[in-house]
Scaffold this motif. Structure first.
Motif, PDB file in Angstrom:
ATOM      1  N   LEU A   1     -49.797   7.702  -0.995  1.00 59.44           N
ATOM      2  CA  LEU A   1     -48.580   8.034  -0.497  1.00 59.44           C
ATOM      3  C   LEU A   1     -47.472   7.806  -1.832  1.00 59.44           C
ATOM      4  CD1 LEU A   1     -48.683   5.781   2.704  1.00 59.44           C
ATOM      5  CD2 LEU A   1     -48.829   8.349   2.409  1.00 59.44           C
ATOM      6  N   THR A   2     -47.597   6.828  -2.657  1.00 60.67           N
ATOM      7  CA  THR A   2     -46.748   7.000  -3.739  1.00 60.67           C
ATOM      8  C   THR A   2     -46.830   8.129  -4.443  1.00 60.67           C
ATOM      9  OG1 THR A   2     -46.960   4.591  -4.285  1.00 60.67           O
ATOM     10  CG2 THR A   2     -46.163   5.546  -6.168  1.00 60.67           C
ATOM     11  N   ALA A   3     -47.899   8.763  -4.759  1.00 62.48           N
ATOM     12  CA  ALA A   3     -48.011  10.081  -5.332  1.00 62.48           C
ATOM     13  C   ALA A   3     -47.213  11.253  -4.689  1.00 62.48           C
ATOM     14  CB  ALA A   3     -49.263  10.516  -5.749  1.00 62.48           C
ATOM     15  N   LEU A   4     -47.612  11.152  -3.552  1.00 61.49           N
ATOM     16  CA  LEU A   4     -46.929  12.245  -2.449  1.00 61.49           C
ATOM     17  C   LEU A   4     -45.298  12.172  -2.539  1.00 61.49           C
ATOM     18  CD1 LEU A   4     -47.273  14.415  -0.226  1.00 61.49           C
ATOM     19  CD2 LEU A   4     -47.322  12.368   1.332  1.00 61.49           C
ATOM     20  N   GLU A   5     -45.038  10.740  -2.363  1.00 60.87           N
ATOM     21  CA  GLU A   5     -43.360  10.852  -2.369  1.00 60.87           C
ATOM     22  C   GLU A   5     -42.840  11.196  -3.681  1.00 60.87           C
ATOM     23  OE1 GLU A   5     -39.931   7.527  -1.688  1.00 60.87           O
ATOM     24  OE2 GLU A   5     -42.049   7.101  -1.706  1.00 60.87           O
ATOM     25  N   TYR A   6     -43.544  10.775  -4.620  1.00 61.64           N
ATOM     26  CA  TYR A   6     -42.932  11.381  -6.249  1.00 61.64           C
ATOM     27  C   TYR A   6     -43.144  12.695  -6.402  1.00 61.64           C
ATOM     28  CZ  TYR A   6     -42.749  11.270 -11.246  1.00 61.64           C
ATOM     29  OH  TYR A   6     -42.265  11.600 -12.614  1.00 61.64           O
ATOM     30  N   ALA A   7     -44.206  13.412  -5.751  1.00 62.64           N
ATOM     31  CA  ALA A   7     -44.286  15.006  -6.044  1.00 62.64           C
ATOM     32  C   ALA A   7     -43.471  15.913  -5.150  1.00 62.64           C
ATOM     33  CB  ALA A   7     -45.668  15.235  -5.623  1.00 62.64           C
ATOM     34  N   GLN A   8     -42.878  15.223  -4.014  1.00 63.34           N
ATOM     35  CA  GLN A   8     -41.815  15.811  -3.199  1.00 63.34           C
ATOM     36  C   GLN A   8     -40.444  15.827  -3.817  1.00 63.34           C
ATOM     37  OE1 GLN A   8     -42.795  13.693   0.343  1.00 63.34           O
ATOM     38  NE2 GLN A   8     -43.916  15.311   1.271  1.00 63.34           N
ATOM     39  N   GLY A   9     -40.333  14.692  -4.794  1.00 67.16           N
ATOM     40  CA  GLY A   9     -39.025  14.331  -5.245  1.00 67.16           C
ATOM     41  C   GLY A   9     -38.854  14.892  -6.686  1.00 67.16           C
ATOM     42  N   ARG A  10     -39.995  15.064  -7.499  1.00 66.88           N
ATOM     43  CA  ARG A  10     -40.134  15.455  -8.877  1.00 66.88           C
ATOM     44  C   ARG A  10     -39.840  16.973  -9.070  1.00 66.88           C
ATOM     45  NH1 ARG A  10     -38.990  13.725 -14.123  1.00 66.88           N
ATOM     46  NH2 ARG A  10     -40.700  14.807 -15.493  1.00 66.88           N
ATOM     47  N   MET A  11     -38.684  17.448  -9.610  1.00 71.69           N
ATOM     48  CA  MET A  11     -38.428  18.812  -9.731  1.00 71.69           C
ATOM     49  C   MET A  11     -39.022  19.167 -11.297  1.00 71.69           C
ATOM     50  SD  MET A  11     -36.991  19.650  -7.051  1.00 71.69           S
ATOM     51  CE  MET A  11     -36.325  21.105  -7.177  1.00 71.69           C
TER      52      MET A  11
END
Length: 385
Positions: free
Chosen positions: A260-270
């Motif tokens: 979930l940490t990776a998912l949240e990061y991936a959704q916000g990291r441009m």
């Protein structure tokens, strides 16, 4: 409707009581989550949380009577998963206290030992540890050299134990020793003359936890200190199986938190003017993590329902501990790669989880031991000796 960590809608497989316990433990972990990176950095276990864990019914959760919560196996599994979503050190403390020390007393202790010790331990007022592993006796506890000799009505213990969780914080230690009549268990007050526990430092894993070396030098115990029903290695092994069961659930918490940490990061990291979650390779990583977590949850749930029917067998516990821990490490490591260079920062949990899981992979039976347990079950042939 299923979320990213429950692709098969497993939530409806749990009872209201199970979900309530899960949510209560999750809320507790969320309340202390901001402090966990500092505890890990400073190699500190917050012993002050033990009474709160007792209030939540997390200590000795599956045992009945003597102040114990008397909850179901799946309920305990869900609690273990939520604790390890915070840090493996949290679940380990509950496991050492409940699945090992309290288990030994509840299964093999006298009525007096149970009445005196278990209510205090269930409340988190008295901490216990479990001394089986030795410097030269890990996977092969039958080679332990700690020895208890008779001296009149008393017992006198000599020896050493290593990698013993909570030992410097404990008021009592369950110590397993060779005797002239085979392996026996003893309840040893940690303030007894000749008892010395020393933290093992520095560590690269399980830093928000305490593991120790214990020295036992001419410790004199009354006959009443012996666990009367514990005879042979089957006794400590039965306690280890309780801990292994909890691990099969717990590691999924570390895996889920990493994912979930990776998912949240991936959704916000441009990058390249789009979130990295939109890239195929990132989605492949996230999908693989979700599949493994889902498969692990199905294994853990099956183990729990079997345990509640008193049908759970040793090789099945080995399957769960081996498979789920191995997958959890892979998930934590892969989640770190999604975070890129930021993944080595203490701000993010996956690398901390991966480091912790290296210890979880080793304790309560290594990959090799559990693989050979399965091999023996499959072939009917012993390969340990």
């Amino acid at each position: 409707m299923s979320g990213p960590a429950d692709l098969l809608d497993l939530d409806d497989q749990f009872t209201d009581a199970e979900r309530a316990t899960r949510d209560e433990i999750r809320a507790f972990v969320d309340s202390i989550r901001p402090m966990i990176p500092e505890w890990y950095e400073k190699a500190h276990f917050p012993v002050e949380i033990m009474p709160e864990l007792g209030r939540l019914g997390a200590l000795g959760m599956i045992y009945d009577g003597y102040g114990c919560p008397g909850r179901g196996a799946v309920e305990y599994g869900l609690a273990a998963m939520e604790l390890e979503a915070g840090d493996s050190g949290l679940r380990t403390a509950v496991s050492v206290q409940g699945s090992l020390a309290m288990s030994a007393i509840h299964k093999f202790g006298s009525a007096a030992q149970k009445s005196e010790l278990l209510p205090q331990m269930a409340a988190g007022e008295l901490i216990g540890c479990f001394g089986l592993t030795e410097p030269n006796a890990g996977s092969d506890p039958s080679s332990m050299t700690t020895f208890a000799r008779r001296d009149g009505d008393d017992w006198v213990l000599n020896g050493s134990k290593r990698w013993i969780g909570l030992a410097t914080l404990a008021g009592i230690a369950i110590i397993w020793a060779q005797t002239d009549d085979g392996v026996r268990g003893f309840v040893v007050p940690t303030d007894a003359p000749g008892f010395l526990a020393t933290p093992i430092e520095p560590k690269l894993s399980m830093r928000a936890s305490v593991q120790c070396e214990i020295r036992l030098a001419e410790i004199r115990l009354p006959a009443s200190a012996q666990l009367p029903e514990a005879r042979g290695l089957r006794a400590p092994f039965s306690c280890l199986n309780e801990a292994r069961y909890g691990i099969a659930w717990g590691v999924l918490g570390a895996a889920r938190d990493s994912y979930l940490t990776a998912l949240e990061y991936a959704q916000g990291r441009m990058q390249f003017n789009r979130p990295i979650a939109s890239f195929q390779l990132t989605q492949a990583k996230l999908a693989d993590m979700a599949v493994k977590i889902t498969q692990g949850q199905l294994v853990a749930l099956r183990l729990g329902r079997l345990k509640e029917r008193d049908q759970l067998q040793g090789h099945q516990i080995s399957l769960g501990k081996l498979s789920n821990t191995r997958d959890a490490i892979e998930i934590a490591r892969e989640a770190r790669t999604v975070l890129g260079g930021n993944g080595v920062s203490a701000e993010y949990s996956p690398l901390r989880h991966a480091n912790n899981l290296e210890s979880v992979r080793t304790y309560e039976g290594t990959d090799e031991v559990h693989t050979l347990v399965l091999g023996r079950h499959i072939t009917g042939l012993e390969s340990f000796r």
